[in-house]
Scaffold this motif. Sequence first.
Motif, mmCIF file in Angstrom:
data_model
loop_
_atom_site.group_PDB
_atom_site.id
_atom_site.type_symbol
_atom_site.label_atom_id
_atom_site.label_comp_id
_atom_site.label_asym_id
_atom_site.label_seq_id
_atom_site.Cartn_x
_atom_site.Cartn_y
_atom_site.Cartn_z
ATOM 1 N N ASN A 56 11.179 2.121 2.394
ATOM 2 C CA ASN A 56 9.969 1.699 0.732
ATOM 3 C C ASN A 56 10.258 3.567 1.398
ATOM 4 O O ASN A 56 10.544 4.286 1.289
ATOM 5 N N LYS A 57 10.542 3.773 -0.704
ATOM 6 C CA LYS A 57 11.097 4.853 -1.665
ATOM 7 C C LYS A 57 9.891 5.631 -1.412
ATOM 8 O O LYS A 57 8.808 4.883 -2.134
ATOM 9 N N PRO A 58 9.738 7.239 -0.825
ATOM 10 C CA PRO A 58 7.973 7.882 -1.896
ATOM 11 C C PRO A 58 8.090 8.482 -3.279
ATOM 12 O O PRO A 58 9.129 8.051 -3.610
ATOM 13 N N GLU A 59 7.129 8.226 -3.498
ATOM 14 C CA GLU A 59 7.441 9.355 -4.975
ATOM 15 C C GLU A 59 6.909 10.759 -4.545
ATOM 16 O O GLU A 59 6.069 11.549 -3.771
ATOM 17 N N ARG A 60 7.514 10.954 -6.046
ATOM 18 C CA ARG A 60 6.477 12.689 -6.071
ATOM 19 C C ARG A 60 5.442 13.052 -6.685
ATOM 20 O O ARG A 60 4.732 12.986 -7.391
ATOM 21 N N GLU A 61 4.525 14.238 -5.684
ATOM 22 C CA GLU A 61 3.729 14.739 -5.856
ATOM 23 C C GLU A 61 3.498 16.303 -6.781
ATOM 24 O O GLU A 61 4.799 16.779 -6.738
ATOM 25 N N LEU A 106 0.859 -1.195 0.288
ATOM 26 C CA LEU A 106 -0.266 -0.237 -0.121
ATOM 27 C C LEU A 106 1.377 1.605 -0.139
ATOM 28 O O LEU A 106 0.293 2.137 -0.720
ATOM 29 N N CYS A 107 1.739 1.862 0.859
ATOM 30 C CA CYS A 107 3.169 2.658 0.818
ATOM 31 C C CYS A 107 3.485 2.696 -0.789
ATOM 32 O O CYS A 107 3.710 3.775 -0.603
ATOM 33 N N SER A 108 3.871 1.358 -1.715
ATOM 34 C CA SER A 108 4.075 1.425 -2.629
ATOM 35 C C SER A 108 3.358 1.839 -3.882
ATOM 36 O O SER A 108 3.486 3.008 -4.270
ATOM 37 N N LYS A 109 2.254 1.588 -3.377
ATOM 38 C CA LYS A 109 1.341 2.421 -4.577
ATOM 39 C C LYS A 109 0.563 3.352 -4.260
ATOM 40 O O LYS A 109 0.560 4.379 -4.822
ATOM 41 N N LYS A 110 0.474 3.620 -2.560
ATOM 42 C CA LYS A 110 0.299 5.739 -2.459
ATOM 43 C C LYS A 110 1.745 6.713 -2.633
ATOM 44 O O LYS A 110 1.509 7.743 -2.596
ATOM 45 N N GLY A 111 2.710 6.189 -2.727
ATOM 46 C CA GLY A 111 3.823 6.869 -2.670
ATOM 47 C C GLY A 111 4.236 7.562 -1.656
ATOM 48 O O GLY A 111 4.678 8.425 -1.804
ATOM 49 N N ILE A 112 4.385 6.180 -0.864
ATOM 50 C CA ILE A 112 4.517 6.780 1.089
ATOM 51 C C ILE A 112 5.729 6.171 1.093
ATOM 52 O O ILE A 112 5.924 5.321 1.488
ATOM 53 N N GLY A 113 6.481 6.724 1.887
ATOM 54 C CA GLY A 113 8.287 6.270 2.183
ATOM 55 C C GLY A 113 7.438 5.909 3.647
ATOM 56 O O GLY A 113 7.263 6.392 4.216
ATOM 57 N N LEU A 114 8.705 4.908 3.948
ATOM 58 C CA LEU A 114 8.405 4.631 5.004
ATOM 59 C C LEU A 114 10.230 4.365 5.990
ATOM 60 O O LEU A 114 11.290 3.615 5.440
ATOM 61 N N ILE A 115 10.030 4.214 6.288
ATOM 62 C CA ILE A 115 11.202 4.145 7.437
ATOM 63 C C ILE A 115 11.446 3.455 8.647
ATOM 64 O O ILE A 115 9.806 3.980 9.140
ATOM 65 N N THR A 116 12.474 2.253 9.611
ATOM 66 C CA THR A 116 12.250 1.787 10.464
ATOM 67 C C THR A 116 13.417 2.058 11.224
ATOM 68 O O THR A 116 13.914 1.951 11.236
ATOM 69 N N VAL A 117 13.093 1.685 12.759
ATOM 70 C CA VAL A 117 14.333 1.704 13.619
ATOM 71 C C VAL A 117 14.143 0.801 14.423
ATOM 72 O O VAL A 117 12.938 0.860 14.980
ATOM 73 N N GLY A 118 14.782 -0.247 14.728
ATOM 74 C CA GLY A 118 14.557 -1.405 15.938
ATOM 75 C C GLY A 118 15.591 -1.325 17.026
ATOM 76 O O GLY A 118 15.658 -0.380 17.841
ATOM 77 N N GLN A 119 15.844 -2.645 17.582
ATOM 78 C CA GLN A 119 16.737 -2.434 19.604
ATOM 79 C C GLN A 119 18.013 -2.150 18.529
ATOM 80 O O GLN A 119 18.776 -1.847 19.520
#
Length: 231
Positions: free
Chosen positions: A196-201, A175-188
């Motif tokens: 996921n890299k975002p797409e420009r609006e 869904l992030c890919s389809k909507k063009g939203i970037g995602l970063i995470t941080v764990g332990q």
Amino acid sequence: MANQHSNKIEDFAFDYLQKHYSQQCSPANVLVSHSERAKRGTSPDGILTFKRDLNNVFVASVSMAQAADLTQVLTNYKKKGLGLLRYVTPIILAIACFFLGKSLNNLLVMLISPVIMAPLGFMLHSYLLKKHYVGKVEKILDTVKHIPADEHWIGLSISSLTFRKNPMANIMLDLCSKKGIGLITVGQRAKVVLMNKPERENCRRNDFLSYYVSEENIRKATLGDHVLRVA
């Protein structure tokens, strides 16, 4: 699992994305502004801005408050899947069909209908539960997508283990890919992972900065010669 949330994405997201845009776009400076308010609609937890051309400013939004709900959905799905309650549904349906057939004195209804209705009830319950979870994820992503920005980012404080063999995590990434939203995470391990890299609006105005309350101050800071960090 006790230390899973000891590292907060809030402590890493802005520095990571500031370096990301400095390397990818090579601007003179990347301004980080926390808790910026949009003139209307949803506001991000912060924005990163830099000079795109002579008079226009590039805006990247960072959302982490909404991400807490995403983390909860993914973690619960990893631990419990669709839950055990859906296994009760076919049992109830089978019993109901059996007694219905018995009350009607109909052997066919009493013996055959439970065999048909029980698996159908299980599949329907599973489908509706999954649709509910996906709907929650999609609603959060749509909220982020409506933030005025050239690029949208979500930051999650979540262990990488939560993404392993987790169908809901795969759905969210899709869904992030389809909507063009970037995602970063941080764990332990306190390591930021780009999922996921975002797409420009495309902006209907000159730039998305015009949608923010602090437009004038940020524009002066971004288009000027000084490197500033807005608290």
